[in-house]
Design a protein around this motif. Structure first.
Motif: not given
Ligand SMILES: Nc1ncnc2c1ncn2[C@@H]1O[C@H](COP(=O)(O)OP(=O)(O)O)[C@@H](O)[C@H]1O
Ligand SMILES: [Mg+2]
Lengths: 401, 219
Positions: A7-12, A321, B76, A318, B107, B109
C-alpha cells in the motif's frame, strides 16, 4: 521475489492539519509575531474597503433623504451663443404640470453686495451674492434652517434677509438671537434665519436671500428667474423631465437647461474610489512585507527542523508529504494572520464609521477577499521553503552535526 | 527478510564507505552489526533501511528489490515494513509519549484513534504504560529510547533497524534497552542493531563484524 503489493504511504487530511500546526503550537510567540505583518496588511485593506462602503452608504442614505426627484431649470444659451433668459411666467407655467409638486424660483441680484457695516469697503463682497427667493424655496429643496425662520409672505416685502450657511459663516453670524443686521447696498436688513448647507443647491450656500417684491422695488430686477427648482412626483420623474423645457419657454425650449442636482451627489460616491485605491495600495505593501516575513520564518523552520524532516521520511513520509506539511503550516500562519486582520479591520472601521455617524458596512466579499489574499500570500511564501524541505534526502536530513 | 549482495557505497570525495558487502538476515533474527567508528555501519544501516541507495549491488528488504522501487514506493516500504531506532531518539517535543509512538503509523494512513490504541498497547509492551501522557521532553534518556522503540514496533514491521540505540545512554539504561530488544525478538520481531560496543554486540545471538567498509565475519 516481488510478489506482494505494497500500500502507498498515506497521510490523512486530519493528520495533515495536526502535523502542520505542530510547529505553530510549539513556537507560539514566533508564530504570532510572524503573522502580525499579514494581520496589519489585511486589517488596513478591510478597514479601507469597509469604510469606503460605509461612506457610500451614508451618501446614498443622504440622497434617499433629499430625494432624487428635484430638477433645476436654468437659462441656457441662445442659438447665437448669448446668455438666454427664462420668460417671466416660467415658474407659474411649471407649477401647472400635473406631476410637479413644488416650484420655487430664485433670481440673483448681480449688482448688490452684502456687508456687516459701512466701514467695510464695498468691493469686499466676500463672495456673497444677493438672491431673490420664493418662500417655498426651503421646502422645495428639502433644506433646513440652522437658526431662525425662512422668508414668508410678509417678510418678502420687508428688508429681511436669510443667509446661506457659508454666507453666514463669512459674515461671522452664528445665530439670529441678537437680531443681527447686514448692510445691502446702503440699506440695513434684519437677518431672520440661517440655512443649513443645502446638499441639492450648494450654489445657494453663499447667498443672501431676500424676497422677490422687495428685490423688484430696490434693485432693477425684471422678475425673470435665474433658477427654478422643481420637485416632481418621484414616479413621474422620467416623464416630466423632457416637459420642463417647453413648459418654461414654449418659444425656445432649447434655451432651457434642466439638470438633476442629485446626479452630482451620486458622482461624489464614485469619486471616493480614487482614495480607496491609494489606501488599498498601502495595505498591499504591508501584506507583501508580511508575506516576506512568513517566508523568512518558514525558511528558518525548515533549517531548524531538519532532523524532524529526516524522522518523517524514515517513518514513511514521501517528499510530497513533507512539502504539504510546510505549505499547510505557512497557510495556517497566514490564515490566522488574515483572520486576525479581518477582525481588526472590522472593529476599526466600525468604530470609525460610528464616530462619523456612518452606517457600519462590511461587505462579505471584503471578508472573503481578505482571508483569501492572506491564504494566497501564505501559499506563495510557504512554497519555496517547503520545496527545500522536500528536496532534502532522508540521510541528509538525519545527519547530525 | 533482508539480503545484500556485493553492496558498495561511494561518497563524493571519493570515500568508499562500503567496499562490497554481502549479508543476509532471516525472519525472527536479532543481529548485531559491530565495528569501530568510521567503519561504515551507519552507511550500511541507511542502505539496508532504504534511506539511501547503494552505488552498486543488490538490496532486498521484506521481499522487495530496492533498485526496482521509486522514491514514493521506498517511502511506502518504510511506512509499512521497516522500523527505525536512532541514537538521538528523534522524538517530537511538545508531544506526549503516546502521540510520539502513534506517529509510527502516521504515514500508513491509519486514523488517529486507531494509532493511539495500538500505541498504548505497544507502550505497555516496552514497560512505559504509566508514562504515556508525559511530554516526551520530560522523560529520561532510557525512557525516551523505549518510546522510540515502541514507535518503531507500532506497525509490526518486517524488520527494525537500530543505529547505536544505546549510544546516548548510561550503562544501566543500556542494559535495559538490550534486554528489551532481546525480549521483543523472542516475541517475533526481526531486529538489526548497529553498535561499536562489543559488550552490547556480544549480548545478541548473532554478530556481523565490519571494518573499513568490509564484512570481517558473520555475514
Ligand atoms: N555523507 C557522507 N559524505 C561523505 N563521506 C561520508 C558520508 N557519510 C559517511 N561518510 C564517510 O564514510 C565512512 C563511514 O561512515 P559511517 O557509515 O558513518 O561509519 P560509522 O557509522 O561506522 O561510524 C566514514 O569515513 C565517513 O567519513
Ligand atoms: Mg555511525
Amino acid at each position: 521475489m516481488r510478489a506482494m503489493s505494497l500500500p502507498r504511504s498515506r497521510l490523512l487530511p486530519r493528520d495533515v492539519l495536526s502535523v502542520s500546526s505542530m510547529g505553530l503550537r510549539t513556537r507560539r510567540l514566533r508564530a504570532a509575531l510572524s503573522a502580525v505583518g499579514i494581520a496589519i496588511g489585511i486589517a488596513s485593506m478591510v478597514a479601507v474597503l469597509a469604510l469606503s462602503e460605509s461612506s457610500k452608504a451614508d451618501l446614498i442614505a443622504a440622497l434617499d433623504k433629499l430625494g432624487t426627484n428635484l430638477l433645476t431649470v436654468t437659462p441656457g444659451q441662445s442659438f447665437l451663443g448669448e446668455d438666454a433668459k427664462l420668460p417671466k411666467p416660467a415658474p407659474r407655467m411649471l407649477r401647472r404640470l400635473a406631476a410637479v409638486e413644488d416650484v420655487a424660483a430664485t433670481a440673483s441680484v448681480s449688482s448688490a453686495t452684502v456687508r456687516r457695516s459701512g466701514y467695510i469697503p464695498k468691493e469686499d463682497t466676500n463672495g456673497i451674492g444677493v438672491v431673490a427667493a420664493d418662500p417655498a424655496l426651503v421646502r422645495t429643496l428639502g433644506g433646513t434652517l440652522a437658526d431662525g425662520a425662512f422668508l414668508n409672505s410678509a417678510t418678502i416685502h420687508e428688508p429681511v434677509v436669510v443667509l446661506g450657511a457659508d454666507a453666514a459663516a463669512r459674515l461671522g453670524i452664528v445665530s439670529v438671537a441678537s437680531r443681527p443686521l447686514v448692510l445691502i447696498d446702503g440699506r440695513w436688513f434684519a437677518v431672520a434665519g440661517i440655512l443649513s448647507p443645502l446638499a441639492l443647491a450648494p450654489e445657494l450656500d453663499s447667498a443672501a436671500l431676500i424676497g422677490f417684491p422687495l428685490a423688484k422695488k430696490m434693485f432693477a430686477v425684471d422678475g425673470s428667474a435665474s433658477a427654478v427648482y422643481v420637485r416632481a412626483s418621484p414616479d413621474a420623474m422620467n416623464a416630466v423631465r423632457p416637459l420642463l423645457g417647453p413648459q418654461a419657454n414654449p418659444e425656445h425650449p432649447e434655451e432651457v437647461q434642466v439638470s438633476r442636482p442629485s446626479d452630482a451627489l451620486a458622482a461624489r460616491v464614485a469619486a471616493k474610489s480614487a482614495f480607496t485605491a491609494l489606501f488599498l495600495g498601502l495595505g498591499a505593501v504591508a501584506l507583501l512585507v508580511g508575506g516576506v516575513g512568513i517566508a523568512n520564518v518558514m525558511v528558518i523552520a525548515v533549517l531548524e527542523r531538519r532532523s524532524e524532516i529526516g524522522l518523517r521520511r524514515a517513518l514513511g513520509a514521501t517528499r510530497g508529504h513533507v512539502r504539504v506539511q510546510f505549505v499547510t503550516e505557512s497557510l495556517l500562519l497566514a490564515g490566522a494572520g488574515g483572520l486576525a486582520g479581518v477582525l481588526l479591520g472590522v472593529v476599526v472601521s466600525a468604530a470609525f464609521a460610528a464616530s462619523r455617524g456612518w452606517p457600519a458596512v462590511v461587505p462579505t466579499s471584503v471578508v472573503v477577499a481578505g482571508i483569501g489574499s492572506a491564504l494566497g500570500i501564505g501559499a506563495v511564501a510557504g512554497l519555496y521553503p517547503a520545496m527545500r524541505a522536500a528536496r532534502l534526502s532522508p540521510t541528509e536530513a538525519l545527519r547530525t552535526v | 527478510m533482508l539480503e545484500l549482495e556485493d553492496v558498495t557505497k561511494e561518497y563524493p570525495g571519493p570515500v568508499l564507505a562500503l567496499g562490497g558487502v554481502s549479508l543476509s538476515v532471516r525472519e525472527g533474527e536479532l543481529v548485531a552489526v559491530v565495528g569501530p567508528s568510521g567503519s561504515g555501519k551507519s552507511t550500511l544501516l541507511q542502505i539496508m533501511g532504504t534511506l539511501d541507495r547503494p552505488t552498486a549491488g543488490v538490496v532486498r528488504v521484506a521481499g522487495f528489490d530496492v533498485a526496482e522501487l521509486g522514491d514514493a514506493e521506498l517511502a511506502a516500504l518504510r511506512a509499512h515494513r521497516i522500523g527505525f531506532v536512532f541514537q538521538q531518539f528523534f522524538l517530537l517535543e511538545g508531544m506526549s509519549a503516546l502521540d510520539n509512538v502513534a506517529n509510527g503509523l502516521l504515514y500508513a494512513g491509519l486514523p488517529a484513534e486507531e494509532r493511539r490504541r495500538l500505541a498504548s498497547e505497544t507502550l505497555e509492551r516496552v514497560g512505559l504504560g504509566r508514562r504515556m501522557r508525559h511530554d516526551a521532553s520530560k522523560l529520561s534518556g532510557g525512557e525516551r529510547q523505549r518510546v522510540a522503540i515502541a514507535r518503531a514496533l507500532l506497525g509490526r514491521p518486517a524488520i527494525v533497524f537500530a543505529d547505536e540505540p544505546t549510544g546516548n545512554l548510561d550503562s544501566r539504561s543500556s542494559a535495559e534497552i538490550v534486554a528489551l530488544l532481546r525480549e521483543l525478538n523472542r516475541d517475533g520481531s526481526t531486529i538489526v542493531v548497529i553498535t561499536h560496543d562489543h559488550e552490547i554486540a556480544d549480548a545478541m545471538p548473532r554478530q556481523i563484524a565490519i571494518r573499513d567498509g568490509l564484512i570481517e565475519g558473520g555475514g
